[in-house]
Design a protein around this motif. Structure first.
Motif, PDB file in Angstrom:
ATOM      1  N   SER A   1       3.839  -3.489  -0.732  1.00  0.00           N
ATOM      2  CA  SER A   1       4.232  -3.560  -2.143  1.00  0.00           C
ATOM      3  C   SER A   1       3.236  -2.839  -3.033  1.00  0.00           C
ATOM      4  CB  SER A   1       4.358  -5.017  -2.584  1.00  0.00           C
ATOM      5  OG  SER A   1       5.422  -5.651  -1.925  1.00  0.00           O
ATOM      6  N   GLY A   2       2.157  -2.328  -2.431  1.00  0.00           N
ATOM      7  CA  GLY A   2       1.183  -1.557  -3.187  1.00  0.00           C
ATOM      8  C   GLY A   2       1.602  -0.096  -3.266  1.00  0.00           C
ATOM      9  N   ALA A   3       1.242   0.564  -4.355  1.00  0.00           N
ATOM     10  CA  ALA A   3       1.491   2.002  -4.462  1.00  0.00           C
ATOM     11  C   ALA A   3       0.417   2.750  -3.669  1.00  0.00           C
ATOM     12  CB  ALA A   3       1.508   2.431  -5.927  1.00  0.00           C
ATOM     13  N   LYS A   4       0.540   4.061  -3.609  1.00  0.00           N
ATOM     14  CA  LYS A   4      -0.303   4.846  -2.719  1.00  0.00           C
ATOM     15  C   LYS A   4      -1.792   4.711  -3.019  1.00  0.00           C
ATOM     16  CE  LYS A   4      -0.686   9.471  -0.692  1.00  0.00           C
ATOM     17  NZ  LYS A   4      -0.133  10.848  -0.676  1.00  0.00           N
ATOM     18  N   THR A   5      -2.163   4.729  -4.300  1.00  0.00           N
ATOM     19  CA  THR A   5      -3.584   4.643  -4.672  1.00  0.00           C
ATOM     20  C   THR A   5      -4.231   3.406  -4.077  1.00  0.00           C
ATOM     21  OG1 THR A   5      -3.245   5.841  -6.740  1.00  0.00           O
ATOM     22  CG2 THR A   5      -5.195   4.434  -6.612  1.00  0.00           C
ATOM     23  N   TYR A   6      -3.589   2.282  -4.280  1.00  0.00           N
ATOM     24  CA  TYR A   6      -4.117   1.000  -3.811  1.00  0.00           C
ATOM     25  C   TYR A   6      -4.010   0.860  -2.299  1.00  0.00           C
ATOM     26  CZ  TYR A   6      -3.785  -4.076  -2.964  1.00  0.00           C
ATOM     27  OH  TYR A   6      -3.911  -5.344  -2.460  1.00  0.00           O
ATOM     28  N   ALA A   7      -2.853   1.209  -1.732  1.00  0.00           N
ATOM     29  CA  ALA A   7      -2.632   1.033  -0.298  1.00  0.00           C
ATOM     30  C   ALA A   7      -3.622   1.847   0.528  1.00  0.00           C
ATOM     31  CB  ALA A   7      -1.200   1.413   0.062  1.00  0.00           C
ATOM     32  N   HIS A   8      -3.705   3.131   0.240  1.00  0.00           N
ATOM     33  CA  HIS A   8      -4.631   3.980   0.986  1.00  0.00           C
ATOM     34  C   HIS A   8      -6.078   3.599   0.691  1.00  0.00           C
ATOM     35  CE1 HIS A   8      -1.924   7.265   2.663  1.00  0.00           C
ATOM     36  NE2 HIS A   8      -1.102   6.463   2.007  1.00  0.00           N
ATOM     37  N   GLY A   9      -6.348   3.196  -0.550  1.00  0.00           N
ATOM     38  CA  GLY A   9      -7.701   2.780  -0.906  1.00  0.00           C
ATOM     39  C   GLY A   9      -8.157   1.563  -0.128  1.00  0.00           C
ATOM     40  N   CYS A  10      -7.274   0.587   0.016  1.00  0.00           N
ATOM     41  CA  CYS A  10      -7.626  -0.639   0.755  1.00  0.00           C
ATOM     42  C   CYS A  10      -7.845  -0.356   2.232  1.00  0.00           C
ATOM     43  CB  CYS A  10      -6.525  -1.684   0.595  1.00  0.00           C
ATOM     44  SG  CYS A  10      -6.623  -2.633  -0.921  1.00  0.00           S
ATOM     45  N   MET A  11      -6.902   0.345   2.841  1.00  0.00           N
ATOM     46  CA  MET A  11      -7.002   0.580   4.285  1.00  0.00           C
ATOM     47  C   MET A  11      -8.232   1.404   4.651  1.00  0.00           C
ATOM     48  SD  MET A  11      -3.071   0.973   5.700  1.00  0.00           S
ATOM     49  CE  MET A  11      -2.336   1.891   4.346  1.00  0.00           C
TER      50      MET A  11
ATOM     51  N   MET B   1       0.668  -4.856   4.273  1.00  0.00           N
ATOM     52  CA  MET B   1      -0.749  -4.505   4.210  1.00  0.00           C
ATOM     53  C   MET B   1      -1.610  -5.649   3.695  1.00  0.00           C
ATOM     54  SD  MET B   1      -2.820  -1.643   2.023  1.00  0.00           S
ATOM     55  CE  MET B   1      -2.826  -2.750   0.621  1.00  0.00           C
ATOM     56  N   ASP B   2      -1.626  -5.862   2.387  1.00  0.00           N
ATOM     57  CA  ASP B   2      -2.580  -6.822   1.838  1.00  0.00           C
ATOM     58  C   ASP B   2      -2.191  -8.254   2.189  1.00  0.00           C
ATOM     59  OD1 ASP B   2      -4.980  -7.259   0.509  1.00  0.00           O
ATOM     60  OD2 ASP B   2      -3.927  -7.952  -1.260  1.00  0.00           O
ATOM     61  N   GLY B   3      -3.143  -8.984   2.724  1.00  0.00           N
ATOM     62  CA  GLY B   3      -2.906 -10.341   3.166  1.00  0.00           C
ATOM     63  C   GLY B   3      -2.475 -10.380   4.616  1.00  0.00           C
ATOM     64  N   THR B   4      -2.152  -9.212   5.177  1.00  0.00           N
ATOM     65  CA  THR B   4      -1.729  -9.120   6.576  1.00  0.00           C
ATOM     66  C   THR B   4      -2.719  -8.293   7.382  1.00  0.00           C
ATOM     67  OG1 THR B   4       0.599  -9.304   5.936  1.00  0.00           O
ATOM     68  CG2 THR B   4       0.141  -8.408   8.113  1.00  0.00           C
ATOM     69  N   LEU B   5      -2.996  -7.075   6.922  1.00  0.00           N
ATOM     70  CA  LEU B   5      -4.009  -6.225   7.551  1.00  0.00           C
ATOM     71  C   LEU B   5      -5.349  -6.369   6.847  1.00  0.00           C
ATOM     72  CD1 LEU B   5      -1.989  -2.898   8.047  1.00  0.00           C
ATOM     73  CD2 LEU B   5      -2.354  -4.731   9.712  1.00  0.00           C
ATOM     74  N   THR B   6      -5.297  -6.353   5.520  1.00  0.00           N
ATOM     75  CA  THR B   6      -6.515  -6.401   4.710  1.00  0.00           C
ATOM     76  C   THR B   6      -6.497  -7.612   3.789  1.00  0.00           C
ATOM     77  OG1 THR B   6      -5.545  -5.089   2.922  1.00  0.00           O
ATOM     78  CG2 THR B   6      -6.643  -3.887   4.704  1.00  0.00           C
ATOM     79  N   ASP B   7      -7.678  -7.976   3.355  1.00  0.00           N
ATOM     80  CA  ASP B   7      -7.800  -9.055   2.379  1.00  0.00           C
ATOM     81  C   ASP B   7      -8.467  -8.504   1.131  1.00  0.00           C
ATOM     82  OD1 ASP B   7      -8.199 -11.288   0.858  1.00  0.00           O
ATOM     83  OD2 ASP B   7      -9.649 -12.238   2.205  1.00  0.00           O
ATOM     84  N   SER B   8      -7.644  -8.207   0.137  1.00  0.00           N
ATOM     85  CA  SER B   8      -8.165  -7.792  -1.165  1.00  0.00           C
ATOM     86  C   SER B   8      -7.632  -8.738  -2.234  1.00  0.00           C
ATOM     87  CB  SER B   8      -7.766  -6.342  -1.476  1.00  0.00           C
ATOM     88  OG  SER B   8      -6.363  -6.230  -1.623  1.00  0.00           O
ATOM     89  N   ILE B   9      -7.271  -9.931  -1.787  1.00  0.00           N
ATOM     90  CA  ILE B   9      -6.644 -10.905  -2.678  1.00  0.00           C
ATOM     91  C   ILE B   9      -7.505 -11.188  -3.904  1.00  0.00           C
ATOM     92  CG2 ILE B   9      -5.778 -13.255  -2.897  1.00  0.00           C
ATOM     93  CD1 ILE B   9      -4.028 -11.453  -1.218  1.00  0.00           C
TER      94      ILE B   9
ATOM     95  N   GLY C   1       2.773 -10.424  -3.665  1.00  0.00           N
ATOM     96  CA  GLY C   1       3.717  -9.896  -2.697  1.00  0.00           C
ATOM     97  C   GLY C   1       4.790  -9.004  -3.278  1.00  0.00           C
ATOM     98  N   LYS C   2       4.724  -8.749  -4.571  1.00  0.00           N
ATOM     99  CA  LYS C   2       5.730  -7.914  -5.230  1.00  0.00           C
ATOM    100  C   LYS C   2       5.090  -6.615  -5.715  1.00  0.00           C
ATOM    101  CE  LYS C   2       8.161 -12.031  -6.895  1.00  0.00           C
ATOM    102  NZ  LYS C   2       8.600 -12.777  -8.108  1.00  0.00           N
ATOM    103  N   ARG C   3       5.923  -5.627  -5.970  1.00  0.00           N
ATOM    104  CA  ARG C   3       5.422  -4.330  -6.418  1.00  0.00           C
ATOM    105  C   ARG C   3       4.837  -4.420  -7.828  1.00  0.00           C
ATOM    106  NH1 ARG C   3      10.166  -0.056  -5.831  1.00  0.00           N
ATOM    107  NH2 ARG C   3      11.139  -1.565  -7.261  1.00  0.00           N
ATOM    108  N   ALA C   4       3.760  -3.661  -8.038  1.00  0.00           N
ATOM    109  CA  ALA C   4       3.151  -3.631  -9.364  1.00  0.00           C
ATOM    110  C   ALA C   4       4.142  -3.147 -10.412  1.00  0.00           C
ATOM    111  CB  ALA C   4       1.909  -2.737  -9.357  1.00  0.00           C
ATOM    112  N   VAL C   5       5.003  -2.197 -10.023  1.00  0.00           N
ATOM    113  CA  VAL C   5       5.972  -1.660 -10.984  1.00  0.00           C
ATOM    114  C   VAL C   5       6.929  -2.755 -11.455  1.00  0.00           C
ATOM    115  CG1 VAL C   5       7.560  -0.900  -9.151  1.00  0.00           C
ATOM    116  CG2 VAL C   5       7.658   0.168 -11.409  1.00  0.00           C
ATOM    117  N   ASP C   6       7.328  -3.637 -10.545  1.00  0.00           N
ATOM    118  CA  ASP C   6       8.224  -4.735 -10.924  1.00  0.00           C
ATOM    119  C   ASP C   6       7.492  -5.772 -11.769  1.00  0.00           C
ATOM    120  OD1 ASP C   6      10.325  -3.569  -9.484  1.00  0.00           O
ATOM    121  OD2 ASP C   6       9.665  -4.531  -7.625  1.00  0.00           O
ATOM    122  N   ASN C   7       6.259  -6.062 -11.380  1.00  0.00           N
ATOM    123  CA  ASN C   7       5.478  -7.051 -12.119  1.00  0.00           C
ATOM    124  C   ASN C   7       5.132  -6.570 -13.524  1.00  0.00           C
ATOM    125  OD1 ASN C   7       5.418  -8.956 -10.005  1.00  0.00           O
ATOM    126  ND2 ASN C   7       3.657  -7.942  -9.061  1.00  0.00           N
TER     127      ASN C   7
END
Length: 346
Positions: A230-240, A17-25, A52-58
């Motif tokens: 790598s985004g969770a649902k809140t962020y992924a759906h929010g961006c798209m 998603m981010d950086g590929t479909l959307t730009d919220s960098i 590029g990594k999951r927020a949970v891991d970071n």
């Protein structure tokens, strides 16, 4: 000399998603920059280490004190912070002035209308004027401003009056008015912007759709593409949704409990392909980050890397099969036999 063109076939498409479909960098980096400042780390280092990594891991890496049962809430709060950075300029900063009507400074006063400064402590997507603004107020009932003034006046009346008794008030009205005062004071405290929120409103970090994305997604039949992010649902759906993309039925987010690991492990792409009913080896992965490219390669898919968030030199050795400027360089055509034909202009 014309650029070389390559053609191949696949069954389905797996999008990062981010950086590929959307730009919220810009918003993402601002959010990680805030985390870095909160923990006393160098923002540049934290931003580079988290992309590029999951927020949970970071968060587990940089905030090891977070307990396991607290992590889901921490991730959601972090992703709300990203969306706040993305929306702040246009919702609460200079970008909002272009559409805001010119009004008297008293018209939007909390005392005169019931409106208050937007609550910037909640999710931007749910930020709205106080519900009192839309409540119907009976003309027989004094306005909040009048009641507040009356209560302030009452506070200076001597405690002893006629017959040695204090002032007599209707208890039900007083209780209701006191609740109004408490609500007003509570809202005022909430509406005080923190320093990072003030900074967020000064810079436009809006989410944007990247070149070629609309054409590419519209050319693929429904049920033949998925998103693995790598985004969770809140962020992924929010961006798209902010850029007009309807999240596909198969959208694998970082908080999907079926995932054992996030990128650079291939798990997100393997799960997405499986949910679509195809083997990942017969899918195309679009990615932008080194960790995402490695995940796509590890899944066995054909990986097309786009140089939308990283310079070519930063991702050219990550293993992608094709490296293009953006999605405008790739064409997808459904074939009569059900396969998808891809043409890549390098």
């Amino acid at each position: 000399m014309s650029s070389p063109v390559h053609t191949f076939y696949a069954d389905a498409v797996l999008f990062d998603m981010d950086g590929t479909l959307t730009d919220s960098i810009a918003a993402v980096e601002a959010a990680w920059g805030k985390v870095a400042k909160d923990i006393g780390q160098d923002p540049a280092y934290v931003i580079a280490a988290t992309h590029g990594k999951r927020a949970v891991d970071n968060l587990a890496q940089f905030k090891p004190h977070i307990k396991a049962h607290e992590m889901d809430d921490e991730v959601e709060n972090f992703e709300k912070t990203i969306l706040f950075f993305a929306d702040a300029y246009n919702m609460h900063g200079p970008g909002s002035q272009a559409t805001s009507p010119i009004t008297s400074p008293f018209i939007n006063s909390p005392l005169s209308s019931g409106y208050a400064t937007p609550d910037l402590s909640i999710s931007p997507s749910s930020s709205a004027p106080s519900s009192r603004a839309s409540s119907f107020v009976s003309p027989r009932r004094p306005s909040f401003a009048t009641k507040l003034n009356n209560m302030l006046t009452m506070s200076v009346v001597p405690e002893v009056s006629i017959h040695g008794q204090g002032p007599q008030f209707d208890e039900s009205i007083m209780e209701e008015d006191q609740q109004d005062i408490v609500m007003f004071e509570t809202n005022q405290k909430k509406h005080i912007l923190e320093a990072w929120q003030q900074e967020a409103t000064s810079v436009d970090r809006s989410v944007r759709i990247l070149p070629g994305v609309k054409r590419m997604m519209s050319s693929i039949p429904e049920g033949r593409y998925a998103v693995a992010t790598s985004g969770a649902k809140t962020y992924a759906h929010g961006c798209m949704t902010r850029v007009g993309i309807t999240p596909p039925k198969i959208t694998i987010t970082a908080d999907d409990k079926r995932l054992k690991a996030g990128k650079p492990a291939p798990d997100p792409f393997l799960l997405a392909a499986s949910e679509l009913g195809f083997s990942a080896k017969n899918c195309v992965v679009f990615e932008d980050s080194p960790s995402g490219i490695r995940a796509g390669v590890a899944s066995g898919a054909t990986v097309i890397a786009v140089c939308t968030s990283h310079e070519r030199r930063q991702i050219e050795n990550a293993g992608a099969h094709f490296l293009v400027e953006n999605m405008e360089k790739v064409k997808c055509e459904p074939c009569a036999d059900g396969r998808l034909k891809f043409t890549v202009q390098l």
